[in-house]
Structure formats: C-alpha cells, structure tokens
Design a protein around this motif. Structure first.
Motif, mmCIF file in Angstrom:
data_model
loop_
_atom_site.group_PDB
_atom_site.id
_atom_site.type_symbol
_atom_site.label_atom_id
_atom_site.label_comp_id
_atom_site.label_asym_id
_atom_site.label_seq_id
_atom_site.Cartn_x
_atom_site.Cartn_y
_atom_site.Cartn_z
ATOM 1 N N LEU A 178 47.666 50.367 37.344
ATOM 2 C CA LEU A 178 47.356 49.585 38.543
ATOM 3 C C LEU A 178 46.089 48.761 38.327
ATOM 4 C CD1 LEU A 178 49.098 49.703 41.030
ATOM 5 C CD2 LEU A 178 47.344 51.026 42.147
ATOM 6 N N GLY A 179 45.093 49.358 37.645
ATOM 7 C CA GLY A 179 43.884 48.606 37.332
ATOM 8 C C GLY A 179 44.174 47.422 36.428
ATOM 9 N N THR A 180 45.021 47.629 35.423
ATOM 10 C CA THR A 180 45.399 46.529 34.533
ATOM 11 C C THR A 180 46.123 45.424 35.291
ATOM 12 O OG1 THR A 180 45.750 48.258 32.921
ATOM 13 C CG2 THR A 180 46.429 46.080 32.311
ATOM 14 N N PHE A 181 47.029 45.852 36.178
ATOM 15 C CA PHE A 181 47.788 44.885 36.982
ATOM 16 C C PHE A 181 46.858 44.024 37.830
ATOM 17 C CE2 PHE A 181 49.950 44.112 41.056
ATOM 18 C CZ PHE A 181 50.952 43.283 40.607
ATOM 19 N N PHE A 182 45.898 44.687 38.509
ATOM 20 C CA PHE A 182 44.981 43.920 39.364
ATOM 21 C C PHE A 182 44.072 43.036 38.532
ATOM 22 C CE2 PHE A 182 45.718 47.004 42.902
ATOM 23 C CZ PHE A 182 46.255 46.057 43.738
ATOM 24 N N TYR A 183 43.678 43.518 37.335
ATOM 25 C CA TYR A 183 42.814 42.692 36.492
ATOM 26 C C TYR A 183 43.515 41.402 36.098
ATOM 27 C CZ TYR A 183 40.056 41.113 32.590
ATOM 28 O OH TYR A 183 39.312 40.352 31.753
ATOM 29 N N PHE A 184 44.750 41.528 35.596
ATOM 30 C CA PHE A 184 45.453 40.316 35.171
ATOM 31 C C PHE A 184 45.793 39.420 36.349
ATOM 32 C CE2 PHE A 184 46.813 42.521 31.141
ATOM 33 C CZ PHE A 184 45.956 41.767 30.387
ATOM 34 N N TRP A 185 46.024 40.042 37.515
ATOM 35 C CA TRP A 185 46.396 39.245 38.682
ATOM 36 C C TRP A 185 45.205 38.459 39.201
ATOM 37 C CZ3 TRP A 185 47.955 41.444 44.096
ATOM 38 C CH2 TRP A 185 48.498 40.415 44.855
ATOM 39 N N LEU A 186 44.055 39.155 39.412
ATOM 40 C CA LEU A 186 42.919 38.494 40.052
ATOM 41 C C LEU A 186 42.136 37.613 39.083
ATOM 42 C CD1 LEU A 186 41.645 41.409 42.259
ATOM 43 C CD2 LEU A 186 42.967 39.452 42.951
ATOM 44 N N MET B 181 30.412 36.666 45.402
ATOM 45 C CA MET B 181 31.213 37.429 44.435
ATOM 46 C C MET B 181 32.513 36.675 44.154
ATOM 47 S SD MET B 181 31.967 41.328 44.990
ATOM 48 C CE MET B 181 32.036 42.597 43.902
ATOM 49 N N ASN B 182 32.588 36.101 43.000
ATOM 50 C CA ASN B 182 33.808 35.326 42.732
ATOM 51 C C ASN B 182 34.932 36.225 42.210
ATOM 52 O OD1 ASN B 182 32.636 35.946 40.413
ATOM 53 N ND2 ASN B 182 32.703 33.933 39.469
ATOM 54 N N ALA B 183 36.079 35.597 41.947
ATOM 55 C CA ALA B 183 37.296 36.379 41.722
ATOM 56 C C ALA B 183 37.222 37.187 40.438
ATOM 57 C CB ALA B 183 38.503 35.454 41.693
ATOM 58 N N SER B 184 36.590 36.641 39.397
ATOM 59 C CA SER B 184 36.652 37.372 38.125
ATOM 60 C C SER B 184 35.754 38.613 38.173
ATOM 61 C CB SER B 184 36.234 36.452 36.983
ATOM 62 O OG SER B 184 34.839 36.437 36.847
ATOM 63 N N VAL B 185 34.585 38.517 38.855
ATOM 64 C CA VAL B 185 33.724 39.699 38.979
ATOM 65 C C VAL B 185 34.418 40.766 39.817
ATOM 66 C CG1 VAL B 185 31.528 40.536 39.850
ATOM 67 C CG2 VAL B 185 31.646 38.338 38.733
ATOM 68 N N MET B 186 35.062 40.322 40.906
ATOM 69 C CA MET B 186 35.764 41.291 41.755
ATOM 70 C C MET B 186 36.884 41.981 40.981
ATOM 71 S SD MET B 186 37.218 40.584 45.527
ATOM 72 C CE MET B 186 38.814 40.021 45.043
ATOM 73 N N SER B 187 37.625 41.190 40.185
ATOM 74 C CA SER B 187 38.706 41.804 39.408
ATOM 75 C C SER B 187 38.146 42.806 38.410
ATOM 76 C CB SER B 187 39.498 40.731 38.686
ATOM 77 O OG SER B 187 38.729 40.239 37.631
ATOM 78 N N GLU B 188 36.979 42.470 37.808
ATOM 79 C CA GLU B 188 36.414 43.424 36.844
ATOM 80 C C GLU B 188 35.968 44.705 37.528
ATOM 81 O OE1 GLU B 188 33.418 41.610 34.541
ATOM 82 O OE2 GLU B 188 34.836 40.405 33.379
ATOM 83 N N VAL B 189 35.392 44.570 38.747
ATOM 84 C CA VAL B 189 34.948 45.778 39.454
ATOM 85 C C VAL B 189 36.143 46.651 39.808
ATOM 86 C CG1 VAL B 189 33.945 46.606 41.595
ATOM 87 C CG2 VAL B 189 32.840 44.787 40.353
ATOM 88 N N ILE B 190 37.191 46.033 40.401
ATOM 89 C CA ILE B 190 38.374 46.820 40.787
ATOM 90 C C ILE B 190 39.004 47.471 39.562
ATOM 91 C CG2 ILE B 190 40.720 46.641 41.678
ATOM 92 C CD1 ILE B 190 39.777 44.581 43.579
ATOM 93 N N ALA B 191 39.154 46.697 38.481
ATOM 94 C CA ALA B 191 39.810 47.241 37.289
ATOM 95 C C ALA B 191 38.987 48.366 36.685
ATOM 96 C CB ALA B 191 40.026 46.142 36.265
ATOM 97 N N SER B 192 37.656 48.208 36.640
ATOM 98 C CA SER B 192 36.880 49.270 35.987
ATOM 99 C C SER B 192 36.873 50.541 36.833
ATOM 100 C CB SER B 192 35.456 48.815 35.689
ATOM 101 O OG SER B 192 34.896 48.208 36.804
ATOM 102 N N LEU C 287 50.849 37.412 37.452
ATOM 103 C CA LEU C 287 51.469 38.517 38.186
ATOM 104 C C LEU C 287 52.523 39.142 37.294
ATOM 105 C CD1 LEU C 287 51.303 39.668 41.094
ATOM 106 C CD2 LEU C 287 53.353 38.429 41.555
ATOM 107 N N SER C 288 52.177 40.320 36.702
ATOM 108 C CA SER C 288 53.063 40.865 35.676
ATOM 109 C C SER C 288 54.091 41.796 36.290
ATOM 110 C CB SER C 288 52.224 41.615 34.651
ATOM 111 O OG SER C 288 53.081 42.332 33.819
ATOM 112 N N ILE C 289 55.354 41.364 36.232
ATOM 113 C CA ILE C 289 56.429 42.212 36.745
ATOM 114 C C ILE C 289 56.667 43.384 35.812
ATOM 115 C CG2 ILE C 289 58.836 42.203 37.459
ATOM 116 C CD1 ILE C 289 57.071 40.706 39.249
ATOM 117 N N ARG C 290 56.399 43.182 34.507
ATOM 118 C CA ARG C 290 56.627 44.267 33.550
ATOM 119 C C ARG C 290 55.709 45.447 33.825
ATOM 120 N NH1 ARG C 290 56.142 40.255 28.795
ATOM 121 N NH2 ARG C 290 55.407 39.064 30.542
ATOM 122 N N LEU C 291 54.453 45.147 34.213
ATOM 123 C CA LEU C 291 53.544 46.249 34.547
ATOM 124 C C LEU C 291 54.008 46.980 35.794
ATOM 125 C CD1 LEU C 291 49.930 45.122 33.840
ATOM 126 C CD2 LEU C 291 51.060 47.150 33.092
#
Lengths: 94, 122
Positions: free
Chosen positions: B55-63, B1-12, B68-72
């Motif tokens: 929080l989901g958006t933050f983790f999506y953009f981060w992972l 499970m690479n990083a982009s799939v994991m980020s999509e799962v967490i964000a969704s 790392l969005s400070i504005r979010l």
C-alpha cells in the motif's frame, strides 16, 4: 532521508527472511519448513516492492504478482502432498 | 507541503509499519512453542506487513509520479486472498499427519471427532 528509511526497512526485512531461513533449516517437521518457506516468499514480495521504490522504476511490479502466485501454488501443492501422499490424483476408472 | 514530500511521508510511514510487522512475525517464528502457534504468528502479521508495504508503494507511485498501478492493487488483493488459505491448508495437513501440539494445550476437540470417524469407518 527517504532513501535511508528505505534502506533501514530493507535491512529489517532481510533480518526477518534470515529468521525464516533458520526456521526452514531447523524446523522439526515438514509442515514447519513449508510454512517458513511461504513466509520467506511473502517477505520477498515486500522486498521487491521496496526495491522498486529505491530504484525508482515500474518494471518490477509484475514480479510482485508473480511471486505471490508462485508461493501460493507451491504451498498448496506441498500441503496436498503431505496430507495425501500425491499432488495430482488419478482418475478412478482407469 | 507539496505532493512529493507528502507521498514520501505516507510511503515511509506505511513501509516502516509493514517491515516492523514482518519482523514481529519473525520473532514469533523463533519463540513460539509448536507449529500451530507459529503459523498463527507467521500468516497474520506477515500478511498485514506485506499489505502495508504494498500500500505504501502504491501511494508513493500514485502521489509522487501520478502512476496508478493496477498491478500493485491486484497484488494486494491476491495476497490478501491467498495467504490465509495457504496457512489453513498447511495447518490442516500438519494436523492430519499428526504433528504434536504443545504441552500447554488444554483442549483438543478435533482429535475426538477424528477418532470417532476412523472407528466408524473401521
């Protein structure tokens, strides 16, 4: 798949915005309407966040902060107007 | 499970939870009997829903993209701080302008205190 989930959640979010609009139109008292508009603003923040994922851009992240601040200031001003009749009070020694 | 799939799962997962919570608060806005119960539904669950979505958006953009969005984070902090205050102020203004409570109310302590205060002033 991921885009489909994002579109489903956008649809759910717009459904809740429509319900807030119903409460803002029908609501029996003025504080009801203000509260419904505040809820609509909060849902709009989430909508902008999901849209920025769908369009894959960073450019909308300021809009989130801005809508939050504007909704808060608007609600504060309206509740002060309902409670006291004025938004900004005058000084006493004039 | 690479990083982009994991980020999509967490964000969704987070975003689906958040939108379900805000839909729940919308049902509360329709069905509850008076303003105070409606604001109880609207402020709490809508705020938690928006926090989950952000929080989901933050983790999506981060992972997914390493951004790392400070504005979010500031947006999460600000919504968490101000939404309950706005709910409190609007309920207070409603009570002071004498919006009726529902018929099922069994106890209203603030009414006696306010009447005593007005009698003392008069």
């Amino acid at each position: 798949m991921f885009q489909t989930i994002m579109f489903i959640s956008l649809v759910l979010l717009s459904l809740s915005i429509v319900v807030g609009l119903y409460r803002a139109i029908k609501g029996p008292s003025t504080p009801d309407r203000v509260m419904a508009l505040d809820t609509i603003g909060i849902n709009m923040i989430a909508g902008v966040a999901i849209l920025s994922i769908v369009m894959n851009t960073y450019a909308f992240l300021e809009v989130i902060l801005l809508i939050g601040i504007l909704a808060f200031i608007g609600t504060i001003a309206f509740s002060k107007f309902i409670e006291r009749g004025v938004v900004i009070e005058r000084k006493r020694d004039e | 499970m690479n990083a982009s799939v994991m980020s999509e799962v967490i964000a969704s997962i987070l975003i689906l939870i958040g939108t379900a919570l805000s839909l729940l608060s919308a049902f509360g806005l329709i069905r509850l009997p008076d303003l105070y119960t409606r604001s109880h539904a609207a402020t709490k669950s809508a705020t938690l829903g928006v926090l989950c979505v952000l929080l989901g958006t933050f983790f999506y953009f981060w992972l997914a993209e390493g951004f790392l969005s400070i504005r979010l984070l500031l947006g999460i902090f600000f919504v968490f701080l101000t939404a309950p205050v706005a709910g409190h102020l609007i309920c207070r203004a409603a009570y002071r302008s004498k919006v009726e409570l529902t018929k099922e109310t069994v106890q209203d302590d603030l009414k006696e205190v306010l009447e005593k205060g007005e009698k003392g002033r008069a």
